[in-house]
Design an enzyme around this catalytic site. Sequence first.
Site, PDB file in Angstrom:
ATOM      1  N   HIS A 194      25.116 -15.804   5.261  1.00  0.00           N
ATOM      2  CA  HIS A 194      25.124 -16.973   3.991  1.00  0.00           C
ATOM      3  C   HIS A 194      24.863 -18.218   4.180  1.00  0.00           C
ATOM      4  O   HIS A 194      25.319 -18.748   3.375  1.00  0.00           O
ATOM      5  CB  HIS A 194      25.295 -15.790   2.606  1.00  0.00           C
ATOM      6  CG  HIS A 194      24.960 -14.051   2.727  1.00  0.00           C
ATOM      7  ND1 HIS A 194      25.462 -13.743   1.973  1.00  0.00           N
ATOM      8  CD2 HIS A 194      23.864 -14.246   3.134  1.00  0.00           C
ATOM      9  CE1 HIS A 194      24.687 -12.684   1.813  1.00  0.00           C
ATOM     10  NE2 HIS A 194      24.105 -12.981   2.425  1.00  0.00           N
ATOM     11  N   ASN A 221      37.420  -0.630   2.267  1.00  0.00           N
ATOM     12  CA  ASN A 221      37.190  -1.253   0.820  1.00  0.00           C
ATOM     13  C   ASN A 221      38.566  -0.888   0.102  1.00  0.00           C
ATOM     14  O   ASN A 221      39.159  -0.525   0.563  1.00  0.00           O
ATOM     15  CB  ASN A 221      35.463  -1.756   0.418  1.00  0.00           C
ATOM     16  CG  ASN A 221      35.059  -2.290  -0.461  1.00  0.00           C
ATOM     17  OD1 ASN A 221      35.642  -3.374  -0.805  1.00  0.00           O
ATOM     18  ND2 ASN A 221      34.552  -2.222  -1.923  1.00  0.00           N
TER      19      ASN A 221
HETATM   20  P1  OAD Z   1      31.385  -8.847  -4.355  1.00  0.00           P
HETATM   21  O1  OAD Z   1      31.850  -9.549  -5.319  1.00  0.00           O
HETATM   22  O2  OAD Z   1      29.921  -8.290  -4.161  1.00  0.00           O
HETATM   23  O3  OAD Z   1      32.479  -7.664  -3.215  1.00  0.00           O
HETATM   24  C1  OAD Z   1      33.835  -7.590  -3.382  1.00  0.00           C
HETATM   25  C2  OAD Z   1      34.095  -5.895  -2.893  1.00  0.00           C
HETATM   26  O4  OAD Z   1      35.324  -6.166  -2.142  1.00  0.00           O
HETATM   27  C3  OAD Z   1      34.601  -5.125  -4.317  1.00  0.00           C
HETATM   28  O5  OAD Z   1      33.724  -4.168  -3.640  1.00  0.00           O
HETATM   29  C4  OAD Z   1      35.729  -5.266  -3.957  1.00  0.00           C
HETATM   30  O6  OAD Z   1      36.456  -3.802  -4.169  1.00  0.00           O
HETATM   31  C5  OAD Z   1      36.044  -5.357  -2.901  1.00  0.00           C
HETATM   32  N1  OAD Z   1      37.723  -6.810  -2.769  1.00  0.00           N
HETATM   33  C6  OAD Z   1      38.080  -6.916  -4.065  1.00  0.00           C
HETATM   34  N2  OAD Z   1      39.398  -6.864  -3.119  1.00  0.00           N
HETATM   35  C7  OAD Z   1      39.597  -6.550  -2.008  1.00  0.00           C
HETATM   36  C8  OAD Z   1      40.620  -6.536  -1.027  1.00  0.00           C
HETATM   37  N3  OAD Z   1      42.131  -7.061  -1.656  1.00  0.00           N
HETATM   38  N4  OAD Z   1      40.496  -5.606   0.241  1.00  0.00           N
HETATM   39  C9  OAD Z   1      39.212  -5.486  -0.281  1.00  0.00           C
HETATM   40  N5  OAD Z   1      38.049  -5.183  -0.674  1.00  0.00           N
HETATM   41  C10 OAD Z   1      38.363  -5.630  -2.163  1.00  0.00           C
HETATM   42  O7  OAD Z   1      31.097  -9.647  -2.489  1.00  0.00           O
HETATM   43  P2  OAD Z   1      30.449  -9.368  -1.633  1.00  0.00           P
HETATM   44  O8  OAD Z   1      29.698  -8.375  -1.625  1.00  0.00           O
HETATM   45  O9  OAD Z   1      30.230 -10.214  -0.930  1.00  0.00           O
HETATM   46  O10 OAD Z   1      25.829 -14.326  -1.711  1.00  0.00           O
HETATM   47  O11 OAD Z   1      28.792 -10.031  -2.418  1.00  0.00           O
HETATM   48  C11 OAD Z   1      28.169 -10.221  -1.603  1.00  0.00           C
HETATM   49  C12 OAD Z   1      26.922 -11.746  -2.184  1.00  0.00           C
HETATM   50  O12 OAD Z   1      27.016 -11.886  -3.167  1.00  0.00           O
HETATM   51  C13 OAD Z   1      27.853 -13.114  -1.676  1.00  0.00           C
HETATM   52  O13 OAD Z   1      27.689 -12.971   0.026  1.00  0.00           O
HETATM   53  C14 OAD Z   1      26.940 -13.783  -2.097  1.00  0.00           C
HETATM   54  C15 OAD Z   1      27.131 -12.932  -3.344  1.00  0.00           C
HETATM   55  O14 OAD Z   1      25.485 -14.177  -4.333  1.00  0.00           O
HETATM   56  C16 OAD Z   1      25.875 -15.799  -1.579  1.00  0.00           C
HETATM   57  O15 OAD Z   1      26.237 -16.322  -2.036  1.00  0.00           O
HETATM   58  C17 OAD Z   1      24.413 -15.761  -0.938  1.00  0.00           C
END
Ligand code: OAD
Length: 228
Positions: free
Chosen positions: A112, A198
């Site tokens: 990304h 996760n």
């Molecule tokens: P999300 O914010 O959608 O998800 C984050 C995940 O991390 C959730 O499932 C949480 O439960 C988990 N989480 C939070 N704290 C945590 C911890 N301490 N340890 C383990 N897990 C934890 O973020 P992404 O899945 O990365 O794209 O989002 C994907 C994409 O959506 C990003 O790359 C971004 C966004 O729009 C762009 O900006 C292009």
Amino acid sequence: MMTIPKIVILTGAGISAESGLSTFRAQNGLWEGYDVNDVATYEGYMRNPTAVHDFYNMLRRKLQHPNVKPNAAHFALAELEQKLGTDNVLIVTQNVDNLHEQAGSKNIIHMHGELLKVRNEKTGQIIDCFNDVNYQQNKLIRPHIVWFGEIPLQMEQIYDALSQADYFISIGTSGNVYPAAGFVQIANQTSAKTIELNLEPSLGESLFQTKIYGPASKVVPEFIKTFI
Ligand code: OAD
């Protein structure tokens, strides 16, 4: 001699949460305070480039705050690569931070984009960027970020690695955003072992053979120990 497994690791915002960087979809997450259409699409950038730069300038400053450092999960993945070799461990990250690099990982694909880089829209040249960008001073420079509707980077290399993987480990991602959310299906098809680490079950939870839930700084080092 035991053959060294090939491991592809997908990371998302959850791995960096304990380093002080906000995730996107949590309460108080980044997408609660901002409209994705405004700050994460090319159309939004065309409408108001200064506002979009302000958003990424803010994130770039946050990332470079002295308190933001890699956590135990980033370090465990770097150690895994050191022990198994760069050819055998690939991190595919959705994160635009550089915490994997700071922890010492080398074989990383930023699908990304990267916050500490900008791109010349005309030439495609990618340039390091540690400071605020002022659109009025240079109208050709855009954030090196893949926005919604744009194609993620290095997809061919990612699919190639997935097709050879013995293990696919997904860490700290909610499974909302494709194509990353579909990698587990590809890994299952190529009979890799699939693991989700996760805080809570992701949208793709049922597709993983093994799942361990808890904070990344705890569950990642524990799980990685099984390989080293
Ligand atoms: P999300 O914010 O959608 O998800 C984050 C995940 O991390 C959730 O499932 C949480 O439960 C988990 N989480 C939070 N704290 C945590 C911890 N301490 N340890 C383990 N897990 C934890 O973020 P992404 O899945 O990365 O794209 O989002 C994907 C994409 O959506 C990003 O790359 C971004 C966004 O729009 C762009 O900006 C292009």
